[in-house]
Enzyme design. Structure first.
Site, PDB file in Angstrom:
ATOM      1  N   CYS A 164       0.860  -1.176   0.000  1.00 42.84           N
ATOM      2  CA  CYS A 164       0.000   0.000   0.000  1.00 42.84           C
ATOM      3  C   CYS A 164       0.900   1.231   0.000  1.00 42.84           C
ATOM      4  CB  CYS A 164      -0.906  -0.004   1.223  1.00 42.84           C
ATOM      5  SG  CYS A 164       0.002   0.120   2.790  1.00 42.84           S
ATOM      6  N   HIS A 173       3.945   2.070  11.661  1.00 36.92           N
ATOM      7  CA  HIS A 173       2.841   1.859  12.599  1.00 36.92           C
ATOM      8  C   HIS A 173       2.646   3.011  13.571  1.00 36.92           C
ATOM      9  CE1 HIS A 173       4.702  -2.082  11.523  1.00 36.92           C
ATOM     10  NE2 HIS A 173       3.482  -2.242  11.069  1.00 36.92           N
ATOM     11  N   CYS A 192       2.642   5.943   8.753  1.00 38.34           N
ATOM     12  CA  CYS A 192       1.683   6.068   7.662  1.00 38.34           C
ATOM     13  C   CYS A 192       0.767   7.258   7.939  1.00 38.34           C
ATOM     14  CB  CYS A 192       0.861   4.789   7.547  1.00 38.34           C
ATOM     15  SG  CYS A 192      -0.492   4.927   6.338  1.00 38.34           S
ATOM     16  N   GLU A 232       0.747  -0.248  16.389  1.00 39.17           N
ATOM     17  CA  GLU A 232      -0.144   0.850  16.026  1.00 39.17           C
ATOM     18  C   GLU A 232      -1.079   1.206  17.183  1.00 39.17           C
ATOM     19  OE1 GLU A 232      -3.877   1.808  13.102  1.00 39.17           O
ATOM     20  OE2 GLU A 232      -2.371   0.411  12.348  1.00 39.17           O
ATOM     21  N   CYS A 247      -7.969   1.451   6.832  1.00 40.14           N
ATOM     22  CA  CYS A 247      -7.386   2.092   5.660  1.00 40.14           C
ATOM     23  C   CYS A 247      -7.940   1.507   4.369  1.00 40.14           C
ATOM     24  CB  CYS A 247      -5.860   2.017   5.708  1.00 40.14           C
ATOM     25  SG  CYS A 247      -5.125   0.574   4.936  1.00 40.14           S
TER      26      CYS A 247
END
Length: 345
Positions: A26, A88, A110, A140, A208
């Site tokens: 991604c 994360h 991200c 995360e 996401c």
């Protein structure tokens, strides 16, 4: 599904692979991996990385071979050294620890995770109880919860909803880890809303786009598959979720592997259709290896099952862009992982 031809005996069956698209890298993973690569090219070794930059063994091993040093905490990094925060995200306490050691940090979090962090801060400032749907121990979740530890409770699954205690049922909001199963998350939200009718939603979807897209693609191909193989590491939440989604969507069996060598011959016995996908932190070369391995077992026909096309890209971290510019290398956006064309049926 069997494929027969009038020119062939009726018992002849074409073995095939259904290849999910989208799959693999991604935009957030691409950005984080490129950040470490560019840091090594620009500054040389050592470049330290807190935790795994992304949850994939192959990626971590490859970067380690190039000189990246992976550590668990900031106190393992020499004072004044350069440290990359993983995709994360990290808590404010980790940032403070890095600053206290005068570390030159590159934040590869991200941007979609950063968005959830900002939501947590905003709702905490408004004195909400924040129900963070996610998995305890995941980096995360640790980073997001660390933004407002006095306000955040982690809800691991729908079964934990009955244990939730809040101060004011009229001031409760949910947010989530970005890599969860969409269906399970919505079931958790449904149960939470039964208990707390005033439960507020986050301003936008926290799971996401890439996680959702990969799950949708697997749902489409799974009902036709005897076996679904998900390429991804055991600590990759979104990869593990893909196995669950495949089984729930109708695949007869589903397995996660890091690489082709982990595929067992008995999984393929009696199978005519094998689905293949990969988690959002998996380089395409590992998928190609799996497809080639399956071809060697008679699954030569490859059909791509596409449910979306992704073109989102994120700029490199601000600190790295500044370093590249100072070194005379105009910063560019991360490259999209090049994909070797696979033979399609």
């Amino acid at each position: 599904m069997s494929v027969t031809s009038p020119e062939r005996p009726a018992e002849t069956t074409t073995k095939r692979v259904l290849l999910a698209a989208p799959r693999g890298y991604c935009a957030g993973v691409d950005r984080a991996v490129v950040a470490v690569e560019k840091a090594l090219e620009t500054y040389g070794t050592p470049v330290y990385v807190r935790k795994e930059i992304v949850h994939n063994k192959h990626v971590v091993e490859t970067l380690r071979e190039r000189g990246a040093i992976f550590v668990n905490e900031t106190d393992e990094v020499p004072e004044g050294a350069r440290l990359v925060f993983s995709a994360h995200g990290v808590s404010p306490a980790v940032r403070a620890s890095a600053q206290a050691r005068s570390l030159e940090t590159i934040d590869a979090t991200c941007p979609l995770v950063t968005k959830v962090h900002k939501e947590a801060v905003r709702f905490a400032n408004d004195d909400y109880d924040i129900l963070l749907i996610g998995h305890d121990g995941h980096e995360e979740v640790e980073g997001t919860a660390g933004e407002a530890p006095e306000h955040v409770q982690v809800v691991n699954s729908p079964d934990e909803v009955d244990k939730v205690v809040v101060r004011d049922p009229a001031k409760v909001v949910w947010i989530s880890q970005t890599t969860l199963s969409v269906d399970e998350t919505m079931e958790t939200v449904r149960r939470l809303r039964e208990r707390f009718p005033s439960l507020q939603d986050p301003p936008s979807d926290d799971i996401c786009y890439a996680t959702q897209n990969r799950q949708v693609a697997v749902k489409k191909l799974a009902p036709e598959c005897d076996v679904v193989i998900v390429v991804g590491s055991a600590n990759s939440s979104n990869s593990v979720r893909l196995v669950e989604v495949a089984l729930q969507a109708g695949a007869r069996s589903a397995y996660r592997v890091d690489r082709k060598a982990e595929i067992k011959d008995e999984w393929l016995e009696g199978a005519t259709t094998v689905g293949v996908t990969s988690g959002a932190s998996v380089p395409e070369i590992l998928v190609q290896d799996v497809v080639a391995h399956l071809a060697g077992h008679g699954f030569g026909a490859v059909e791509e099952v596409r449910t979306a096309t992704e073109d989102l890209m994120f700029s490199l971290p601000r600190e790295l862009r500044a370093g590249l510019k100072a070194a005379g290398n105009e910063p560019k956006r991360p490259r999209r992982e090049a994909r070797k064309e696979l033979p399609l049926a």
